[in-house]
Design an enzyme around this catalytic site. Structure first.
Site, mmCIF file in Angstrom:
data_model
loop_
_atom_site.group_PDB
_atom_site.id
_atom_site.type_symbol
_atom_site.label_atom_id
_atom_site.label_comp_id
_atom_site.label_asym_id
_atom_site.label_seq_id
_atom_site.Cartn_x
_atom_site.Cartn_y
_atom_site.Cartn_z
ATOM 1 N N HIS A 5 4.617 8.575 -0.714
ATOM 2 C CA HIS A 5 3.661 9.535 -1.244
ATOM 3 C C HIS A 5 2.503 9.514 -0.250
ATOM 4 O O HIS A 5 2.289 8.515 0.420
ATOM 5 C CB HIS A 5 3.218 9.057 -2.637
ATOM 6 C CG HIS A 5 2.431 10.055 -3.403
ATOM 7 N ND1 HIS A 5 1.065 10.155 -3.287
ATOM 8 C CD2 HIS A 5 2.808 10.990 -4.305
ATOM 9 C CE1 HIS A 5 0.631 11.112 -4.102
ATOM 10 N NE2 HIS A 5 1.672 11.629 -4.728
ATOM 11 N N LYS A 59 -1.935 9.589 10.304
ATOM 12 C CA LYS A 59 -2.754 10.018 9.168
ATOM 13 C C LYS A 59 -1.878 10.450 7.995
ATOM 14 O O LYS A 59 -0.858 11.107 8.164
ATOM 15 C CB LYS A 59 -3.655 11.189 9.569
ATOM 16 C CG LYS A 59 -4.685 10.853 10.625
ATOM 17 C CD LYS A 59 -5.729 9.895 10.145
ATOM 18 C CE LYS A 59 -6.764 10.610 9.325
ATOM 19 N NZ LYS A 59 -7.762 9.709 8.775
ATOM 20 N N HIS A 111 2.699 7.405 -12.040
ATOM 21 C CA HIS A 111 1.617 7.570 -11.073
ATOM 22 C C HIS A 111 0.219 7.606 -11.718
ATOM 23 O O HIS A 111 -0.699 6.909 -11.271
ATOM 24 C CB HIS A 111 1.856 8.835 -10.245
ATOM 25 C CG HIS A 111 0.831 9.067 -9.200
ATOM 26 N ND1 HIS A 111 0.830 8.392 -8.003
ATOM 27 C CD2 HIS A 111 -0.249 9.876 -9.181
ATOM 28 C CE1 HIS A 111 -0.211 8.781 -7.285
ATOM 29 N NE2 HIS A 111 -0.876 9.689 -7.967
ATOM 30 N N HIS A 170 -3.225 4.931 -11.801
ATOM 31 C CA HIS A 170 -4.660 5.162 -11.597
ATOM 32 C C HIS A 170 -5.460 4.428 -12.679
ATOM 33 O O HIS A 170 -6.458 3.770 -12.381
ATOM 34 C CB HIS A 170 -4.993 6.656 -11.665
ATOM 35 C CG HIS A 170 -4.596 7.439 -10.461
ATOM 36 N ND1 HIS A 170 -5.093 7.193 -9.211
ATOM 37 C CD2 HIS A 170 -3.740 8.491 -10.327
ATOM 38 C CE1 HIS A 170 -4.576 8.046 -8.349
ATOM 39 N NE2 HIS A 170 -3.740 8.845 -9.007
#
Length: 160
Positions: A10, A36, A123, A127
């Site tokens: 991801h 990046k 996911h 968090h």
């Protein structure tokens, strides 16, 4: 207890280490591979986080993706939108990579899957967990709000 957290396959792949509830290391893979927004397996970041840790002391590995989360709603969305079928193939391939995390841990020498417990965390719950577990408070409430394809969703958590 040592817990290695991974954001893998991801955007902005990264690793973090919690040792006895304290965040001791966290780094993005791009700091090492110089690419990046790297979206692969963060082997270099994980190794960096585990420097100085006896591999036998790593108890858990958590990845911020659960391929089975919301599976039926994902299938329903794809079936009802034939235009998304090409994208679905890419997402399915990515989910297979996530599900095979144990192989990447073993091949990279980061952890032996038979010696650590692997957790696939949805996911957005990841968090919540990252905020709650690293919180300096003895008790906390956490909230995650997102908007996706016109739908607003939220997750709420509370814990010590």
């Amino acid at each position: 207890m040592n817990i290695l957290g991974l954001n893998a396959f991801h955007g902005d792949a990264s690793a973090a280490l919690l040792s006895d509830g304290e965040l001791t290391a966290a780094v993005e893979e791009e700091r090492f591979n110089r690419i990046k927004h790297w979206a692969g397996f963060p082997a270099l970041a994980a190794r960096h986080c585990l420097e100085g840790i006896d591999p036998a002391d790593l108890a858990h590995v958590a990845i911020s993706r659960d391929p089975r989360a919301h599976l039926w709603s994902k299938i329903g969305r794809v079936v009802s939108r034939p235009g998304d079928w090409k994208r679905m193939v890419s997402r399915a391939q990515n989910s297979i990579k996530v599900a095979r995390l144990a192989q990447d841990l073993s091949a990279s020498g980061i952890a032996r899957p038979d010696q650590v417990r692997i957790h696939h965390v949805e996911h957005h719950r990841a968090h919540l967990a990252s905020a709650l577990f690293a919180s300096p408070f003895e008790e906390a409430a956490v909230l995650s709000i997102r908007r996706l394809r016109g739908l607003q969703q939220r997750d709420v958590g509370h814990g010590p």
